[in-house]
Structure formats: structure tokens, C-alpha cells
Design an enzyme around this catalytic site. Structure first.
Site, PDB file in Angstrom:
ATOM      1  N   GLY A  15       0.816  -1.204   0.000  1.00  0.00           N
ATOM      2  CA  GLY A  15       0.000   0.000   0.000  1.00  0.00           C
ATOM      3  C   GLY A  15       0.855   1.261   0.000  1.00  0.00           C
ATOM      4  NE  ARG A  34      -5.069  -3.143  12.428  1.00  0.00           N
ATOM      5  CZ  ARG A  34      -4.946  -4.460  12.508  1.00  0.00           C
ATOM      6  NH1 ARG A  34      -6.018  -5.201  12.699  1.00  0.00           N
ATOM      7  NH2 ARG A  34      -3.779  -5.045  12.377  1.00  0.00           N
ATOM      8  CB  ALA A  77      -6.029 -11.527   0.959  1.00  0.00           C
ATOM      9  CB  SER A 129       1.630  -9.329 -10.575  1.00  0.00           C
ATOM     10  OG  SER A 129       2.837 -10.081 -10.495  1.00  0.00           O
ATOM     11  CE  LYS A 183      -0.778 -11.199  -8.548  1.00  0.00           C
ATOM     12  NZ  LYS A 183      -0.786 -11.323  -7.136  1.00  0.00           N
ATOM     13  CG  HIS A 186       0.439 -13.454 -12.841  1.00  0.00           C
ATOM     14  ND1 HIS A 186       1.077 -13.530 -11.610  1.00  0.00           N
ATOM     15  CD2 HIS A 186       1.299 -12.802 -13.653  1.00  0.00           C
ATOM     16  CE1 HIS A 186       2.273 -12.957 -11.700  1.00  0.00           C
ATOM     17  NE2 HIS A 186       2.426 -12.494 -12.927  1.00  0.00           N
ATOM     18  CG  ASN A 187       0.063 -15.098  -8.120  1.00  0.00           C
ATOM     19  OD1 ASN A 187       0.220 -14.219  -8.969  1.00  0.00           O
ATOM     20  ND2 ASN A 187       0.070 -14.830  -6.837  1.00  0.00           N
ATOM     21  CD  GLU A 190       4.870 -15.685  -9.177  1.00  0.00           C
ATOM     22  OE1 GLU A 190       4.157 -14.734  -9.571  1.00  0.00           O
ATOM     23  OE2 GLU A 190       5.196 -15.822  -7.983  1.00  0.00           O
ATOM     24  NE  ARG A 444     -16.273 -43.758 -15.064  1.00  0.00           N
ATOM     25  CZ  ARG A 444     -17.343 -43.218 -15.627  1.00  0.00           C
ATOM     26  NH1 ARG A 444     -17.495 -43.289 -16.942  1.00  0.00           N
ATOM     27  NH2 ARG A 444     -18.249 -42.621 -14.906  1.00  0.00           N
TER      28      ARG A 444
HETATM   29  P1  NBP Z   1       0.050  -7.438   4.591  1.00  0.00           P
HETATM   30  O1  NBP Z   1      -0.623  -8.482   3.782  1.00  0.00           O
HETATM   31  O2  NBP Z   1       1.161  -7.825   5.482  1.00  0.00           O
HETATM   32  O3  NBP Z   1      -1.064  -6.680   5.464  1.00  0.00           O
HETATM   33  C1  NBP Z   1      -0.705  -5.660   6.387  1.00  0.00           C
HETATM   34  C2  NBP Z   1      -1.707  -4.533   6.305  1.00  0.00           C
HETATM   35  O4  NBP Z   1      -3.038  -5.010   6.615  1.00  0.00           O
HETATM   36  C3  NBP Z   1      -1.384  -3.463   7.346  1.00  0.00           C
HETATM   37  O5  NBP Z   1      -1.669  -2.217   6.794  1.00  0.00           O
HETATM   38  C4  NBP Z   1      -2.342  -3.830   8.485  1.00  0.00           C
HETATM   39  O6  NBP Z   1      -2.637  -2.761   9.328  1.00  0.00           O
HETATM   40  C5  NBP Z   1      -3.564  -4.216   7.678  1.00  0.00           C
HETATM   41  N1  NBP Z   1      -4.585  -4.925   8.448  1.00  0.00           N
HETATM   42  C6  NBP Z   1      -4.591  -6.176   8.973  1.00  0.00           C
HETATM   43 BR1  NBP Z   1      -3.189  -7.334   8.906  1.00  0.00          BR
HETATM   44  N2  NBP Z   1      -5.723  -6.500   9.586  1.00  0.00           N
HETATM   45  C7  NBP Z   1      -6.495  -5.411   9.475  1.00  0.00           C
HETATM   46  C8  NBP Z   1      -7.796  -5.107   9.925  1.00  0.00           C
HETATM   47  N3  NBP Z   1      -8.531  -6.007  10.574  1.00  0.00           N
HETATM   48  N4  NBP Z   1      -8.293  -3.878   9.672  1.00  0.00           N
HETATM   49  C9  NBP Z   1      -7.547  -2.971   9.007  1.00  0.00           C
HETATM   50  N5  NBP Z   1      -6.301  -3.193   8.548  1.00  0.00           N
HETATM   51  C10 NBP Z   1      -5.778  -4.408   8.774  1.00  0.00           C
HETATM   52  O7  NBP Z   1       0.561  -6.230   3.646  1.00  0.00           O
HETATM   53  P2  NBP Z   1       1.279  -6.259   2.211  1.00  0.00           P
HETATM   54  O8  NBP Z   1       2.359  -7.263   2.147  1.00  0.00           O
HETATM   55  O9  NBP Z   1       1.561  -4.842   1.910  1.00  0.00           O
HETATM   56  O10 NBP Z   1       0.128  -6.778   1.225  1.00  0.00           O
HETATM   57  C11 NBP Z   1      -1.101  -6.094   1.071  1.00  0.00           C
HETATM   58  C12 NBP Z   1      -1.966  -6.890   0.125  1.00  0.00           C
HETATM   59  O11 NBP Z   1      -1.334  -6.952  -1.143  1.00  0.00           O
HETATM   60  C13 NBP Z   1      -2.186  -8.340   0.565  1.00  0.00           C
HETATM   61  O12 NBP Z   1      -3.486  -8.741   0.248  1.00  0.00           O
HETATM   62  C14 NBP Z   1      -1.191  -9.094  -0.258  1.00  0.00           C
HETATM   63  O13 NBP Z   1      -1.586 -10.441  -0.471  1.00  0.00           O
HETATM   64  C15 NBP Z   1      -1.194  -8.306  -1.547  1.00  0.00           C
HETATM   65  N6  NBP Z   1       0.008  -8.435  -2.348  1.00  0.00           N
HETATM   66  C16 NBP Z   1       1.226  -8.448  -1.786  1.00  0.00           C
HETATM   67  C17 NBP Z   1       2.370  -8.562  -2.571  1.00  0.00           C
HETATM   68  C18 NBP Z   1       3.720  -8.543  -1.950  1.00  0.00           C
HETATM   69  O14 NBP Z   1       4.699  -8.743  -2.693  1.00  0.00           O
HETATM   70  N7  NBP Z   1       3.839  -8.291  -0.645  1.00  0.00           N
HETATM   71  C19 NBP Z   1       2.244  -8.627  -3.959  1.00  0.00           C
HETATM   72  C20 NBP Z   1       0.981  -8.575  -4.516  1.00  0.00           C
HETATM   73  C21 NBP Z   1      -0.130  -8.470  -3.705  1.00  0.00           C
HETATM   74  P3  NBP Z   1      -1.721  -2.503  10.637  1.00  0.00           P
HETATM   75  O15 NBP Z   1      -0.548  -1.724  10.153  1.00  0.00           O
HETATM   76  O16 NBP Z   1      -2.612  -1.692  11.505  1.00  0.00           O
HETATM   77  O17 NBP Z   1      -1.367  -3.826  11.224  1.00  0.00           O
END
Ligand code: NBP
Length: 474
Positions: A15, A34, A77, A129, A183, A186-187, A190, A444
Site C-alpha cells: 500500500g 489502522r 487478504a 503483480s 491474477k 498468473h500466480n 508463476e 467403468r
Molecule cells: P500485509 O498483507 O502484510 O497486510 C498488512 C496490512 O493489513 C497493514 O496495513 C495492516 O494494518 C492491515 N490490516 C490487517 Br493485517 N488487519 C487489518 C484489519 N482487521 N483492519 C484494518 N487493517 C488491517 O501487507 P502487504 O504485504 O503490503 O500486502 C497487502 C496486500 O497486497 C495483501 O493482500 C497481499 O496479499 C497483496 N500483495 C502483496 C504482494 C507482496 O509482494 N507483498 C504482492 C501482490 C499483492 P496494521 O498496520 O494496523 O497492522
């Protein structure tokens, strides 16, 4: 008060980098997380990159957004995504858009989209991605949701997406869960691609007897040809790396147990439901699973096998390149078949060539090869399989002797090559004039009176196996 064009809630690595990417492209971005420490940290560290409007509460965040509001969720997620939707949806108005950029299961996205549509809110499940770096410098973006929402969101998303030949790696995939479905596949692809590369490495190491640094050179050479891709490039980097602590090749100090969770598994589960044979992806998921069963592997350590030693001849690397290219064509053909089937099942009308085009840059499977796939679908959008595209048919024909040789060599030396083998088996199954499925059908009918169809006339039939073996209509 200054308003933001778009807002991002969930400011962990993905994000945060997506918000920075938007800001760097001149879009004002409202920020929320959050835990507000993350919001503060982003503004402190990167506030100079563009216009950020930090908000401590959901209410302040929503109030900072231009209408119709564009709100991007980048949280973990599953449950967290539902929690965030429940928190924000009551604050939104009809016509507003929620973009879920997390790795959601497409069935969750369909459910969320239907529920929010009832309230007039566009829910745009969006595959992203490229990991952390991609989010910052240009990912491949696969948005689903309504065509109307894409009119409002598309220009922003295309702005921050990777570009190949000036074309953004982002397009509207199709309604509701189509973006997250694509997506997911895609994975899955991958997984298959990485497995095939791993098998190539294993063969070069244990059949050709090359050291990791020498194999890195082989991959570097391959990366200048038709296999040119991000995954081949990073493979060379990893294999050339020496562990600082021990001085050994880095690949030798990494524990050989992989995990399989999330999207790879979903791809196979969904393919089974759709009846699509994605054996390359399935073998890749299972290969990771086998590697992770430490106890099982330990118990089997002393099972007999052939003597392992390098095979003579210098042509093995070229043969492996051909086997890799041929197997890769099969794995991608299977993945695209799954998208075709999903699109038909859910009425998404996905443009397969456009999917290949947006995967050419930004994402993990980005490769020169994808332009070939784009061209194949451009030439024949209805083609039942990529294997029959003239370019791929020629490549498979050219590779097949080497491919068979490589699979045979691996079997003789006891080197597991599930990806290469299953790709070849799929290729031979599709080519076959007759398959032994005829015998399966007869069995069968024998044990379960399941009936069979005949090659010479219509209808279904049953043989009275327990009686006089006359045939009756089923
Ligand atoms: P994470 O998947 O590690 O999630 C952390 C974020 O989720 C933090 O901002 C956390 O807030 C928030 N969060 C959680 Br955990 N529970 C929550 C709740 N109940 N209410 C509100 N916020 C909540 O972060 P990421 O690795 O940046 O991935 C974000 C998304 O992107 C995921 O769905 C991931 O699968 C996807 N994604 C990731 C990649 C990658 O390479 N990392 C690639 C493509 C897609 P907090 O700070 O308050 O704990």
C-alpha cells in the site's frame, strides 16, 4: 480543504509503495492505516514525493476524497479485507469505488462485489503483480469490476502501471471477480515457470555436472534468447551468489523446503472445478508440497535408485533449453485454457491476448515470450490451445527430440522432473489419435454400468458383463 483524487488504506509495503507511485505521478493521495504510525512514517519519509493527505480516522479519510470517491484497500487478504469494507462502506455514497488490490480469492471478490452493488458501490477486485518494487515503479494491474468504474479508475491505474513499448500493463479484465481470477492464474503460471527453471537447474547440476556459478552463466546466455524473462534473470543472479558466512554457493545453504499456499493452490482447486487440465501448475504445487514434507523425505532417504553421475556430452544444456521452452509453452497454454474456461463459466468475456499483453511488464512472469502469446491470440482469438499457433507448433516440433531425451535422461539418473514430464505427457495426450480413456470407459461400464459411447454410432450403451455380454442401449 484540499481533496485527494484517490485514497489508500493499508500502508504496509504494498500500500505504501502504491501510494507513493500514485503521488509521484502527480495524483493527490489520501492515506489511512489502522495503526496510524504507518501513515505518519510514510509522510515523514516520503512526503516530498507528491501530495499526501494523511487521515487518522476512516471518517477523515473518506471526507478527503474527491467524488465519486476512489478508495484503494491494500490490507491482508481474507478477514481483514471484509473488516475494512464493513468499516468504510457505510461512509460511502452510490457511485463511489472500492478497489481491493490485495490477493483476494476471486470467489470472495464476487461475493463482495454483489453485496456492494446492491448499495450502488462499485467494488473493483484488482490483481496487482510485481511485489514491493513493482508497486513502486510500475506493476502489472488486473482490475475487475464494472466497465463504468474502469472509466473513472483506468487512467490513474494505467498511469502507475509498467509500460511496454509505451503500452500500459493494465486493462479492464472483466466484471466482478475477473481481475482476481486472472491474477490467481498468473500466480499459478508463476509456480509452473519457477518449477521448470528449478528442474533445469537440477539437471544442469546433477546430469551435466556443472557448478552453480557455471549454471548462472548458462542462464545468463538463455536470458539473451527466447527465454528472456525476469525469472531467468533472477535465477542467474541467485546462482552466481556466494554465501557470505560460509563461502559456499548461496543455493547450497538455503533449506530445500518450499511452501505452497494461497494462489497456486487456488489455481489448481479452481481448475479441478472447471475441469481444466493444468497439470504443469498442479505438479509445481505438488513439488513444493513434497519438498516441505521433511519427515516423509527423511523416511525415504534409503530407497534404491540409479547411480547418479554426470552424463557425457556437451549438448545437454542446449537440450535442457529446448525442454524448458517446450514445457513452458505447455504450462502457459494450460493457464490460458483456464482463463478461457473461467471466462466462459462466469460470462466475463476476457480478451486473452490483452492478458498476455499486460503481463509483458511489471509482473513476476514478465517475459519476451508473452508477446508471442499476445500475437497468437491476435491471429486467432478463438484458438482452443496455444499449442496449435504456428510459432509454438514449430518450436514444439523443433524441441521434441531434445525434450524426450531430457525426460529420459532424468528418469535414468533418478532426477525428478515432474514439470518437464507432465508437460510432455500433456503434449502427447493432445496429439494422440486414440487415448486409453476408451479402456477406462469400458472398465467403468464393467464395474458400475456407467455406460459408454461408441466410435461408430450415436447414443450411450451398456454391455451385460455379468450375463451373456450382449450390448444394450444405456
Ligand atoms: P500485509 O498483507 O502484510 O497486510 C498488512 C496490512 O493489513 C497493514 O496495513 C495492516 O494494518 C492491515 N490490516 C490487517 Br493485517 N488487519 C487489518 C484489519 N482487521 N483492519 C484494518 N487493517 C488491517 O501487507 P502487504 O504485504 O503490503 O500486502 C497487502 C496486500 O497486497 C495483501 O493482500 C497481499 O496479499 C497483496 N500483495 C502483496 C504482494 C507482496 O509482494 N507483498 C504482492 C501482490 C499483492 P496494521 O498496520 O494496523 O497492522
Amino acid at each position: 480543504m484540499e481533496m485527494a483524487r484517490i485514497g489508500v488504506t493499508g500502508l504496509a509495503v504494498m500500500g505504501r509503495n502504491l501510494a507513493r507511485n500514485l503521488a509521484r505521478h502527480g495524483h493527490s493521495v489520501a492515506l489511512h492505516n489502522r495503526t496510524s504510525a504507518r501513515t505518519k512514517a510514510l509522510v515523514e519519509e516520503f512526503g516530498g514525493e507528491g501530495t499526501f493527505i494523511p487521515a487518522d480516522t476512516p471518517e477523515a479519510f473518506v471526507a478527503a476524497l474527491e467524488r465519486p470517491r476512489r478508495l484503494v484497500i491494500m490490507v491482508k487478504a481474507g478477514g481483514p479485507t471484509d473488516a475494512v469494507i464493513d468499516e468504510f462502506a457505510p461512509l460511502l455514497d452510490p457511485g463511489d469505488m472500492i478497489v481491493d488490490g490485495g490477493n483476494a480469492n476471486f470467489t470472495d471478490t464476487r461475493r463482495r462485489e454483489a453485496a456492494l452493488r446492491e448499495r450502488g458501490i462499485h467494488f473493483v477486485g484488482t490483481g496487482i503483480s510485481g511485489g514491493e518494487e513493482g508497486a513502486l515503479h510500475g506493476p502489472s494491474i488486473m482490475p475487475g469490476g464494472s466497465a463504468e468504474s474502469y472509466t473513472a479508475l483506468g487512467p490513474l491505474l494505467e498511469d502507475i502501471a509498467a509500460k511496454v513499448d509505451g503500452t500500459p500493463c493494465c486493462t479492464h479484465v472483466g466484471p466482478d471477480g475477473a481481475g482476481h481470477f486472472v491474477k490467481m492464474v498468473h500466480n499459478g503460471i508463476e509456480y509452473a515457470d519457477m518449477q521448470l527453471i528449478a528442474e533445469s537447474y537440477d539437471l544442469l547440476r546433477h546430469a551435466a555436472g556443472l557448478a552453480p556459478a557455471e549454471i548462472a552463466e548458462v542462464f545468463r546466455t538463455w536470458n539473451t534468447g527466447r527465454l528472456e524473462s525476469y525469472l531467468i534473470e533472477i535465477t542467474a543472479e541467485v546462482l552466481a551468489h556466494t554465501d557470505v558466512a560460509t563461502g559456499r554457493p548461496f543455493v547450497d545453504v538455503v533449506l530445500d523446503q518450499a511452501e505452497q499456499k494461497g494462489t497456486g493452490r487456488w489455481t489448481v482447486q479452481t481448475a479441478l472445478d472447471l475441469g481444466v487440465p493444468v497439470s504443469g501448475i498442479a505438479e509445481a504445487v505438488f513439488a513444493r508440497s513434497v519438498s516441505g514434507h521433511a519427515g516423509l523425505r527423511e523416511a525415504a532417504q534409503n530407497l534404491p535408485g540409479p547411480a547418479r553421475g554426470p552424463v557425457a556430452g556437451s549438448g545437454l544444456a542446449d537440450a535442457v533449453e529446448k525442454a524448458l521452452y517446450a514445457s513452458k509453452i505447455v504450462a502457459y497454454a494450460q493457464g490460458f485454457h483456464q482463463i478461457q474456461a473461467g471466462s466462459a463459466e462466469y460470462g466475463w468475456d476476457i480478451d486473452l491476448g490483452a492478458m498476455a499483453a499486460i503481463w509483458r511488464g511489471g509482473c513476476i512472469i514478465r517475459a519476451r515470450f508473452l508477446d508471442r502469446i499476445r500475437a497468437a491470440y491476435q491471429a486467432d482469438p478463438e484458438t482452443p490451445t496455444l499449442l496449435t499457433d504456428a510459432h509454438f507448433t514449430e518450436a514444439l516440433g523443433d524441441a521434441q527430440d531434445a525434450w524426450r531425451e531430457v525426460v529420459g535422461t532424468a528418469a535414468r539418473l533418478g532426477i525428478p522432473v515432474p514439470g518437464f514430464s507432465t508437460a510432455l505427457a500433456y503434449y502427447d495426450s493432445l496429439r494422440a489419435d486414440r487415448l486409453p480413456a476408451a479402456l477406462t470407459q469400458a472398465q467403468r461400464d464393467y464395474f458400475g454400468a456407467h455406460t459408454y459411447r461408441r466410435v461408430d454410432r450415436d447414443g450411450s450403451f451398456h454391455t451385460l458383463w455379468g450375463g451373456d455380454r450382449t450390448e444394450v442401449t444405456g
